[in-house]
Design a protein around this motif. Sequence first.
Motif, PDB file in Angstrom:
ATOM      1  N   PHE A  33     -23.445  17.690  13.737  1.00  0.00           N
ATOM      2  CA  PHE A  33     -24.233  16.529  13.340  1.00  0.00           C
ATOM      3  C   PHE A  33     -25.714  16.811  13.570  1.00  0.00           C
ATOM      4  N   TYR A  35     -29.198  14.454  14.148  1.00  0.00           N
ATOM      5  CA  TYR A  35     -29.744  13.129  14.404  1.00  0.00           C
ATOM      6  C   TYR A  35     -31.264  13.236  14.518  1.00  0.00           C
ATOM      7  N   GLN A  37     -34.498  11.264  16.325  1.00  0.00           N
ATOM      8  CA  GLN A  37     -34.829  10.262  17.341  1.00  0.00           C
ATOM      9  C   GLN A  37     -36.335  10.067  17.407  1.00  0.00           C
ATOM     10  N   GLN A  41     -36.770   5.018  20.406  1.00  0.00           N
ATOM     11  CA  GLN A  41     -35.616   4.594  19.621  1.00  0.00           C
ATOM     12  C   GLN A  41     -34.383   5.411  19.988  1.00  0.00           C
ATOM     13  N   GLY A  42     -33.220   4.915  19.597  1.00  0.00           N
ATOM     14  CA  GLY A  42     -32.005   5.693  19.751  1.00  0.00           C
ATOM     15  C   GLY A  42     -31.878   6.709  18.629  1.00  0.00           C
ATOM     16  N   PRO A  43     -31.013   7.701  18.802  1.00  0.00           N
ATOM     17  CA  PRO A  43     -30.798   8.682  17.730  1.00  0.00           C
ATOM     18  C   PRO A  43     -30.263   8.023  16.467  1.00  0.00           C
ATOM     19  N   PHE A  45     -28.481   8.815  12.745  1.00  0.00           N
ATOM     20  CA  PHE A  45     -27.687   9.814  12.044  1.00  0.00           C
ATOM     21  C   PHE A  45     -28.407  10.321  10.799  1.00  0.00           C
ATOM     22  N   TYR A  48     -23.766  15.269   8.462  1.00  0.00           N
ATOM     23  CA  TYR A  48     -22.575  15.740   9.162  1.00  0.00           C
ATOM     24  C   TYR A  48     -21.914  16.865   8.382  1.00  0.00           C
ATOM     25  N   ASP A  56     -21.206  14.333   4.780  1.00  0.00           N
ATOM     26  CA  ASP A  56     -21.970  13.082   4.764  1.00  0.00           C
ATOM     27  C   ASP A  56     -23.445  13.424   4.930  1.00  0.00           C
ATOM     28  N   SER A  58     -25.703  10.854   4.101  1.00  0.00           N
ATOM     29  CA  SER A  58     -26.235   9.527   3.794  1.00  0.00           C
ATOM     30  C   SER A  58     -27.448   9.150   4.632  1.00  0.00           C
ATOM     31  N   LEU A  91     -32.183  16.141  16.975  1.00  0.00           N
ATOM     32  CA  LEU A  91     -31.078  16.515  17.843  1.00  0.00           C
ATOM     33  C   LEU A  91     -29.909  17.017  17.012  1.00  0.00           C
ATOM     34  N   LEU A 102     -19.419  13.945  21.393  1.00  0.00           N
ATOM     35  CA  LEU A 102     -20.417  14.878  20.896  1.00  0.00           C
ATOM     36  C   LEU A 102     -21.140  15.548  22.050  1.00  0.00           C
TER      37      LEU A 102
END
Lengths: 113, 113
Positions: A33, A35, A37, A41-43, A45, A48, A56, A58, A91, A102
């Motif tokens: 994956f 990500y 960040q 903020q949080g990671p 997506f 994948y 994915d 998206s 990340l 993960l």
Amino acid sequence: GAGVSQSPRYKVAKRGQDVALRCDPISGHVSLFWYQQALGQGPEFLTYFQNEAQLDKSGLPSDRFFAERPEGSVSTLKIQRTQQEDSAVYLCASSRPPGEKLFFGSGTQLSVL
Amino acid sequence: EDKVVQSPLSLVVHEGDTVTLNCSYEVTNFRSLLWYKQEKKAPTFLFMLTSSGIEKKSGRLSSILDKKELSSILNITATQTGDSAIYLCAAKGYGGATNKLIFGTGTLLAVQP
């Protein structure tokens, strides 16, 4: 390897420059994956892979972002014509199938000036 | 749209205090909830919860899931300065091609001596 390895740790780019970020997942981990960040903020997506297949994408914010994992191991996230809003920590994470937990790398901090 | 919300956004405590961090989720076909600790850059895994009402414990940390309330808490007792970090909550649903985690913004915990 013992853990997920990412390089470079830091990258400073001038606006408009292309960058490539590398991820070397844990050996044997099928799922990979990416990500993004942003500060405070949080990671979020991005994309994948299962082996070499990108299942994915998206979360990629624009067509300037491209990721590949040609041999099902190392992955590269490429950002073309970087913009200031691309500044973030990128990340990479990998997991065994079915992939509940993960394992994250230390990330690449990208600063676009 | 799937989302994860954490509270508080930040917290300052003194060594020895007990803290409770909150996480609520709205995820289609919920499968599991995970807690990560993020110091510097790489999130490290703490807990994965799939069943409601069963507490998971690791040393001074514990966590529990409430599927009825769509929430989880992370408790840290006898806090130490080394607990200072961002605590991330993430949720995953069944279905689709991706095993992606949806992250919250995180709770920034600062433990003062």
